[in-house]
Motif scaffolding. Sequence first.
Motif, PDB file in Angstrom:
ATOM      1  N   VAL A 156       1.019   5.372   1.069  1.00 51.04           N
ATOM      2  CA  VAL A 156       0.433   6.263   2.078  1.00 51.04           C
ATOM      3  C   VAL A 156       0.480   7.692   1.550  1.00 51.04           C
ATOM      4  O   VAL A 156       1.547   8.201   1.202  1.00 51.04           O
ATOM      5  CB  VAL A 156       1.193   6.151   3.415  1.00 51.04           C
ATOM      6  CG1 VAL A 156       0.544   7.048   4.465  1.00 51.04           C
ATOM      7  CG2 VAL A 156       1.213   4.701   3.891  1.00 51.04           C
ATOM      8  N   SER A 157      -0.665   8.333   1.482  1.00 52.48           N
ATOM      9  CA  SER A 157      -0.735   9.703   0.981  1.00 52.48           C
ATOM     10  C   SER A 157      -0.338  10.690   2.067  1.00 52.48           C
ATOM     11  O   SER A 157      -0.093  10.308   3.217  1.00 52.48           O
ATOM     12  CB  SER A 157      -2.155  10.003   0.479  1.00 52.48           C
ATOM     13  OG  SER A 157      -3.083   9.865   1.544  1.00 52.48           O
TER      14      SER A 157
ATOM     15  N   PRO B 159       5.807   2.718   2.513  1.00 50.94           N
ATOM     16  CA  PRO B 159       6.436   2.495   3.818  1.00 50.94           C
ATOM     17  C   PRO B 159       7.892   2.089   3.628  1.00 50.94           C
ATOM     18  O   PRO B 159       8.220   1.357   2.684  1.00 50.94           O
ATOM     19  CB  PRO B 159       5.606   1.355   4.424  1.00 50.94           C
ATOM     20  CG  PRO B 159       4.288   1.429   3.721  1.00 50.94           C
ATOM     21  CD  PRO B 159       4.588   1.904   2.338  1.00 50.94           C
TER      22      PRO B 159
ATOM     23  N   SER C 255       6.180   7.462  -1.337  1.00 47.57           N
ATOM     24  CA  SER C 255       5.049   7.336  -0.414  1.00 47.57           C
ATOM     25  C   SER C 255       4.874   5.913   0.088  1.00 47.57           C
ATOM     26  O   SER C 255       3.890   5.617   0.762  1.00 47.57           O
ATOM     27  CB  SER C 255       3.755   7.814  -1.091  1.00 47.57           C
ATOM     28  OG  SER C 255       3.466   7.025  -2.234  1.00 47.57           O
TER      29      SER C 255
ATOM     30  N   GLY D 100      -2.215  10.669   5.299  1.00 47.97           N
ATOM     31  CA  GLY D 100      -2.125   9.462   6.109  1.00 47.97           C
ATOM     32  C   GLY D 100      -2.990   8.310   5.650  1.00 47.97           C
ATOM     33  O   GLY D 100      -2.917   7.214   6.220  1.00 47.97           O
ATOM     34  N   THR D 101      -3.817   8.512   4.618  1.00 41.96           N
ATOM     35  CA  THR D 101      -4.648   7.422   4.117  1.00 41.96           C
ATOM     36  C   THR D 101      -3.825   6.519   3.202  1.00 41.96           C
ATOM     37  O   THR D 101      -2.907   6.976   2.517  1.00 41.96           O
ATOM     38  CB  THR D 101      -5.856   7.975   3.346  1.00 41.96           C
ATOM     39  OG1 THR D 101      -5.372   8.780   2.249  1.00 41.96           O
ATOM     40  CG2 THR D 101      -6.722   8.821   4.255  1.00 41.96           C
ATOM     41  N   SER D 102      -4.159   5.247   3.201  1.00 46.65           N
ATOM     42  CA  SER D 102      -3.433   4.273   2.385  1.00 46.65           C
ATOM     43  C   SER D 102      -4.327   3.741   1.280  1.00 46.65           C
ATOM     44  O   SER D 102      -5.557   3.703   1.422  1.00 46.65           O
ATOM     45  CB  SER D 102      -2.926   3.113   3.256  1.00 46.65           C
ATOM     46  OG  SER D 102      -4.017   2.431   3.846  1.00 46.65           O
ATOM     47  N   SER D 103      -3.709   3.328   0.205  1.00 45.87           N
ATOM     48  CA  SER D 103      -4.416   2.753  -0.941  1.00 45.87           C
ATOM     49  C   SER D 103      -3.517   1.691  -1.564  1.00 45.87           C
ATOM     50  O   SER D 103      -2.299   1.730  -1.404  1.00 45.87           O
ATOM     51  CB  SER D 103      -4.771   3.833  -1.965  1.00 45.87           C
ATOM     52  OG  SER D 103      -3.603   4.488  -2.421  1.00 45.87           O
TER      53      SER D 103
ATOM     54  N   SER E 195       0.849  -1.191   0.000  1.00 47.68           N
ATOM     55  CA  SER E 195       0.000   0.000   0.000  1.00 47.68           C
ATOM     56  C   SER E 195       0.883   1.238   0.000  1.00 47.68           C
ATOM     57  O   SER E 195       2.007   1.218   0.504  1.00 47.68           O
ATOM     58  CB  SER E 195      -0.914   0.026   1.228  1.00 47.68           C
ATOM     59  OG  SER E 195      -1.797  -1.085   1.225  1.00 47.68           O
TER      60      SER E 195
END
Length: 650
Positions: free
Chosen positions: A170-171, A209, A207, A174-177, A168
């Motif tokens: 992370v924008s 991890p 972006s 803090g949201t993940s996609s 995923s």
Amino acid sequence: MPIDQVSAARRTQGAFQNHHHGGAPAAHASRKHAAWGQHRPALRVGNHPAQLLTAALLLATLAPAAQATPTYTTVPGTAPSTGCSGIRSIGNAALGACTLAPRTCATATMLGTLGVFGGLVYLNAQGGFQPSRETWDSGRPPRPVPPHLPSPSVPIRDQVQQTVQQASVVSADGTSSPMEAALLQVARNCGGDRGCRAEAINALLHSLPPATLSQLQQMVARTVAPSTPPVQDGWPLAGAEAAAWPADALLLELADVLADLYTPSVAAFQDDMEAIVASTTSVPSGRQGTGDEIQQRWKKANEGRLEAIARLLERDAGPVTRVPYVLHGLQHLGIADGSEAFNLQVTLPTAAAAPPAKRLLLVAHGDMIGRSRGSEGAYDNASGVATLLHIARQVKEDPSLAGTQVELLVTSNEELGFLGARAYVDDCLQRDDCPTFVINVDMTGRGGHGYALTGTDGLADSPHLGKPTMYLRAPAVSPVEQQAREQLEQRLATQGFVPASPDHSPWITSDNIAFQNASIPCVAVTQVSAADAALWRQLEDARKTWQARDAEVDWRAWQAQNSGTAPLPAEEARILKTRYQAAASAYHQYKALRDAHPNAPPTMIHSERDRLHRVNPAMSVEFANALLDGVRHLEWNADTAGVIPTTLDS
């Protein structure tokens, strides 16, 4: 007046003494000390032209050595270094002559200069002196790109795809996609501009991890590490053994790898999958309501699914023919006897002026079951249909197929006993118009570069031989099928695809059964890893064992014995109980194996685990491209193309 020798000697001695003021000349060390004291004299270059030219040659030979850093790269496509090395050797030779024999320096320098100019003229005539801007532009250092293979190795590429599918991004908020969705969107936005994709992916990687980014970079590092230390003129570069590739270089390499994996073709494949799955999920899942209501929802889901596939075929493949057939004996599923169903058929364009004599049929079933359990029918078999759509797009762009007409067939009701395929086979046999060879594609997008292939010879091991409802036979393998299968396997191997070993290859039971049972040359292929293929075979063997033990039980006698309505003699009751226990034990072993491996192909399909996110579109496209490569290289032997095989039981 002549001077005798004595007078000449006296005159010379007098001149010498007058020059040195009557004393002996100072020694060399004394003169050196008087001029420099305790300090050593510095190396000086005089103003003589030969000495200046020698100094210039010295600096020229030292300049490449000063650039010998780990960031030095050889630009692909530039001339070999042998010519430039020869020119440097001439300069080194002149320098050596000046050092060892200063009196010959002028001559050596002149000859060296002539040799350099002569070498340049020769290299220019041979087209071998082509310095590139990236190598010689001193105003901007070249981008630090480590030596790399043309493409990552097959196992590494599969690992990258699997990692991406689980990762995923992370924008900023803090949201993940899902990372895969982000890469596919980059491919849609940039289209065929690979540089745009690489640049956008490079920004996207920041972006990730840190742990995921490090994992992907380690994979790429294994693909770009040189097999031998980088060298220049035969000598290893300084620090080549110990220096690691710079982090920015690995990041750029990773962006390049992902730009090659996630292309517009992969995005188009994903879009096809999403359209098919969306038509399925528009009907609610679950087991709410009566049995008839559940069946009606399943029927509606499949009807919408087939309509969506028809629109996609019309868009990408060409005019679609709906070939109708009649259904019988499905009243228990809420399908009235005599109801009409249909298959979808498309003939792809060909480059030949006249229709080719040989016809290749690519088949994939479009229906699904398990909607009440939450299945989306993605792996089984929206992936197979999307594979046909991808091949159709490629063939429309380049219809050259070596004398072969390619047709597509999307069948319905495969899950109910290959009903659509059986209707097609009955019709083509009646019209004496069956295809030369059939490839059935069922389930792609999992397993990387592994695959399983089932031919007509697989029917010989079926537990359903001679039994209703299909009454399977064991036809002989035709020469056409044998040759086409060998060619297909060879082309898949050139693309890095490895078949499951014969001892661990599963028996694919899809629409291929209908064609093979009618002696129509046909193979079925599925994309599956070697480990999953072995597990599939293990599950299949366990299921066969259970079914064989189950068939040995007289279930009517067992029910009568248990209810007490028709007690059996003691010995018969003992035998019946033994058979029942064997069947029950085989079933529990089979069920325990399924429960232990929920994501094995035969366990995942028809269940809530068959979801869109479990299909890797990049893997599917690689398999589809390899399959199309095999199709393009099929060659038909005129001596065997028309042979109709006989069956083993005829």
